[in-house]
Design an enzyme around this catalytic site. Structure first.
Site, PDB file in Angstrom:
ATOM      1  N   SER A 171      77.017  66.188  55.741  1.00 41.73           N
ATOM      2  CA  SER A 171      75.671  66.147  56.286  1.00 41.73           C
ATOM      3  C   SER A 171      75.221  67.540  56.753  1.00 41.73           C
ATOM      4  O   SER A 171      75.181  68.472  55.954  1.00 41.73           O
ATOM      5  CB  SER A 171      75.625  65.111  57.422  1.00 41.73           C
ATOM      6  OG  SER A 171      74.329  64.909  57.894  1.00 41.73           O
ATOM      7  N   ASP A 342      72.295  56.245  50.251  1.00 39.92           N
ATOM      8  CA  ASP A 342      72.146  57.131  51.411  1.00 39.92           C
ATOM      9  C   ASP A 342      70.664  57.391  51.641  1.00 39.92           C
ATOM     10  O   ASP A 342      69.997  57.998  50.804  1.00 39.92           O
ATOM     11  CB  ASP A 342      72.886  58.443  51.140  1.00 39.92           C
ATOM     12  CG  ASP A 342      72.974  59.356  52.357  1.00 39.92           C
ATOM     13  OD1 ASP A 342      72.148  59.201  53.280  1.00 39.92           O
ATOM     14  OD2 ASP A 342      73.857  60.232  52.375  1.00 39.92           O
ATOM     15  N   HIS A 371      75.258  57.151  54.208  1.00 40.50           N
ATOM     16  CA  HIS A 371      75.495  58.496  54.740  1.00 40.50           C
ATOM     17  C   HIS A 371      76.831  58.630  55.459  1.00 40.50           C
ATOM     18  O   HIS A 371      77.468  59.686  55.416  1.00 40.50           O
ATOM     19  CB  HIS A 371      74.350  58.866  55.688  1.00 40.50           C
ATOM     20  CG  HIS A 371      74.227  60.334  55.947  1.00 40.50           C
ATOM     21  ND1 HIS A 371      73.899  61.241  54.965  1.00 40.50           N
ATOM     22  CD2 HIS A 371      74.385  61.073  57.089  1.00 40.50           C
ATOM     23  CE1 HIS A 371      73.857  62.462  55.473  1.00 40.50           C
ATOM     24  NE2 HIS A 371      74.150  62.385  56.753  1.00 40.50           N
TER      25      HIS A 371
END
Length: 395
Positions: A171, A342, A371
């Site tokens: 991320s 995601d 995610h």
């Protein structure tokens, strides 16, 4: 509001009538610090403080070897793991050892280092400023890329004597990697390969509710959340993990709340570890960091922080608007894994990113993944980690 209602019901009926039974005994790691979490499973741990050029003191943790391979005292290849937004190094050790990337890497013969970005639970100190001051929180992922990564990576290289290391980001950990390795060629030369999990550059197509939050005017957002810390870890988070989300009737409600923000993948979430996840998350960041992401949602661009006026931007960038980051300038070899489910690192944004990666070695889209699956999914070893470790062995 729903959380207050749930806790009231549990208090009223749970103890007296045996309702809302727990899924099982609590996990002790929920109340441990990072070093304790590592040593609890029998792994060695070393703890360091790294000071950045602008004075932030970062907590960095090392697992120098696995449980059963300490006899090999030679230099081991080094892997550095960098967490995402409002998270911490605990993300890499929150599951059982055979399901946590940090432990798997250590057992595979790697010297594993875990970083923490400025402002989170384990990096909330500064040489010059108190965390109680507004000045302490005047940062976003720009500064993490400009100061945190160089300080930490240079420290690791010096400490281990290794010229190059593997970098794994998740991320926002990929975001600061893209920035640092495209703008700092000296640092980029110290990276063997960049392993990007749920990579984020632009967030033009994100479908998370965070998108709606991003359109709250800046002045109103600061009125609501202040100008300092955003989503720090609290005792209420611990309570949710140990007393609410660990209940048989309520774990589905908790998991669905998580999925609304990150994408749905019910079968891959280990609900028996909820107390560990919520015992350490969210770990906090700055309001400015979140405002930077809100800016990117609105602009659709991968750019530096907008300081609010042409004159302020001129002071910081010598131009009236924040500059865009050129990911194509990064020559570090990169392997990418993204999730088809995601809604934060949306597949459309990833599709825009991939052609800009000038040295793309590998790409895999896992259709079911959301995610958080890249750090917590029960099948992450089969879908991602084993593949990654094999690639490292060939590097």
């Amino acid at each position: 509001m729903w959380l207050l209602l749930i806790t009231s019901v549990i208090s009223t009926f749970g103890g007296a009538h045996g309702l809302f039974g727990k899924l099982g005994p609590g996990n002790p790691e929920a109340n441990m610090n990072i070093s304790q979490m590592i040593t609890y499973w029998g792994y060695p741990c070393q703890e360091y403080e790294v000071v950045t050029e602008d004075g932030y003191i970062l907590g960095v943790y090392r697992i120098p070897h696995g449980k059963n391979n300490s006899e090999n005292i030679g230099k081991r290849p080094v892997v550095y793991l960098q967490h995402g937004l409002i998270a911490s190094a605990t993300n890499w050790i929150a599951n059982l050892p055979n399901n946590s990337l940090a432990f798997m890497l250590a057992d595979a013969g790697y010297d594993v280092w875990l970083g923490n970005s400025r402002g989170n639970t384990w990096s909330r100190k500064n040489v010059y400023y108190s965390p109680d001051s507004v000045e302490f929180w005047a940062f976003s992922f720009d500064e993490m890329a400009k100061y945190d990564l160089p300080a930490t990576i240079n420290f690791i290289v010096q400490k281990t004597g290794q010229e190059k290391i593997h970098y794994v980001g998740h991320s926002q950990g990929t975001t600061i990697g893209f920035i640092a390795f495209s703008t700092n060629p000296t640092l980029a030369k110290k990276i063997k390969t960049f392993y990007a999990l749920a990579p984020v550059a632009t967030v033009k197509y994100t479908q998370s509710p965070l998108k709606k939050i991003s359109f709250i005017p800046t002045f109103l957002f600061k009125l609501m959340f202040g100008k300092k810390m955003f989503l720090p870890h609290t005792y209420f988070d611990d309570f949710l993990g140990t007393e609410v989300c660990s209940r048989e009737v309520l774990d589905l409600l908790c998991s669905n709340t998580l999925f609304i923000f990150c994408g749905f993948d019910k079968k891959n979430l280990n609900v028996s570890r909820f107390d560990v996840y919520l015992g350490h998350n969210p770990a906090g960041t700055s309001v400015q960091d979140f405002l930077h992401w809100a800016q990117l949602v609105r602009s659709g661009k991968f750019q530096a922080f907008n300081w609010g006026s042409p004159s302020q931007n001129m002071l910081h960038y010598n131009q009236k608007t924040p500059p865009e980051y050129d990911v194509s300038a990064m020559t570090v070899p990169v392997a990418v894994w993204n999730g088809g489910n995601d809604i934060l690192a949306d597949p459309q944004d990833v599709a825009m990113l991939l052609p800009k990666l000038s040295n793309l070695l590998f790409h895999k889209e896992i259709l079911a993944y959301n995610h958080l699956d890249f750090i917590w999914a029960m099948d992450a070893p089969q879908e991602v980690y084993n593949e990654m470790i094999s690639m490292m062995a060939e590097d």
